[in-house]
Design an enzyme around this catalytic site. Sequence first.
Site, mmCIF file in Angstrom:
data_model
loop_
_atom_site.group_PDB
_atom_site.id
_atom_site.type_symbol
_atom_site.label_atom_id
_atom_site.label_comp_id
_atom_site.label_asym_id
_atom_site.label_seq_id
_atom_site.Cartn_x
_atom_site.Cartn_y
_atom_site.Cartn_z
ATOM 1 N N CYS B 85 4.444 21.993 -65.343
ATOM 2 C CA CYS B 85 5.112 21.109 -64.381
ATOM 3 C C CYS B 85 4.208 19.920 -64.020
ATOM 4 O O CYS B 85 3.965 19.073 -64.860
ATOM 5 C CB CYS B 85 5.565 21.916 -63.168
ATOM 6 S SG CYS B 85 6.776 21.015 -62.176
ATOM 7 N N HIS B 202 8.561 26.728 -65.444
ATOM 8 C CA HIS B 202 7.481 27.495 -64.811
ATOM 9 C C HIS B 202 7.386 28.931 -65.335
ATOM 10 O O HIS B 202 8.047 29.824 -64.773
ATOM 11 C CB HIS B 202 7.723 27.574 -63.303
ATOM 12 C CG HIS B 202 7.447 26.295 -62.587
ATOM 13 N ND1 HIS B 202 6.201 25.960 -62.106
ATOM 14 C CD2 HIS B 202 8.251 25.259 -62.270
ATOM 15 C CE1 HIS B 202 6.255 24.775 -61.516
ATOM 16 N NE2 HIS B 202 7.485 24.321 -61.604
ATOM 17 N N GLU B 204 4.962 30.966 -64.810
ATOM 18 C CA GLU B 204 4.308 31.819 -63.802
ATOM 19 C C GLU B 204 5.295 32.319 -62.753
ATOM 20 O O GLU B 204 5.011 33.264 -62.029
ATOM 21 C CB GLU B 204 3.130 31.063 -63.148
ATOM 22 C CG GLU B 204 3.481 30.115 -62.020
ATOM 23 C CD GLU B 204 4.116 28.804 -62.478
ATOM 24 O OE1 GLU B 204 4.504 28.682 -63.655
ATOM 25 O OE2 GLU B 204 4.243 27.886 -61.630
#
Lengths: 83, 225
Positions: B85, B202, B204
């Site tokens: 990002c 994303h 994560e």
Amino acid sequence: MTAYTATVEVRLKHGVLDPEAETTGRALERLGFELEDLRAADRFEVDLEADSADDAAERAGEMAERLLANPTIHDYEVSVEER
Amino acid sequence: MTVAVVQFGGSNCDRDTVRALAHLGVDAELVWHEDGLPDDTSGVVLPGGFSYGDYLRAGAMAARSPIVDEVRDAADAGTPVLGICNGAQIGCESSLTPGAFTTNESARFQCERVTLRVENADTPWTDHFEEGELVEFPIAHGEGRYEIDDDRLDELEAEDRVLFRYCDEDGEVTSEANPNGSKHSVAGVLGERDSVAVLMPHPERVTLPDIGHTDGQGVLRAFSE
């Protein structure tokens, strides 16, 4: 050394979509203005001391290359005036 | 041996990333950008967020900070580097990876789940997937539209450096399934080495099982090898 203001104008390259400019243009139309197109640009005014206008322009050009513009998407123009 | 998750002022996915890596058994630590990379750095994550308030352009300021020179040296030495990002924007702004991420076609911040198609499964970031496999990651960005000139994009595609593309639930790459107007629906790319990668979605945020989906583990497992 002479005092100059170097003006750097950074704009998207021709053909790169500018959603903010399109949105702004549509907002103007909603206000009743007639327009064919709208382009936006960032303008930076850099006050500096240099030996010559050419020197000032060269330094401002380097600032554009290294930070003010992203060469992948932007073109830029430099102009210099004595302050 | 530790994965450095680099914190800038305005980073906000840094701790999520450390937790996600720790869940995978990867030793990771937060590294404040002014402190430089630890000597035992075995990997680097440039995490998501709004470094320097997105001043000038998203990622522009962080990309010129001294630690990014260290990250570049580490990348040149073969250390895995991942930009997520805002980290992807920093990666492109610093020329670790080609192209640029700029304002979404919608001119809005978008926070939603997207489907991605794995384009190249022969990289450290994707070798837990199959080529053509569909994964679901969230996006959360206002400046995620991938831009690059046509010739360079042709080169990237010819060199198989596109990692993921946005697609629909059937795996078709369509303009309707492209959330931000990215050129050729590119969601993530490799740098010159396949140990360097950036992506806007994303991983994560889809790694910890108690949150739900775990598709992101495949990307982060690159650091456990």
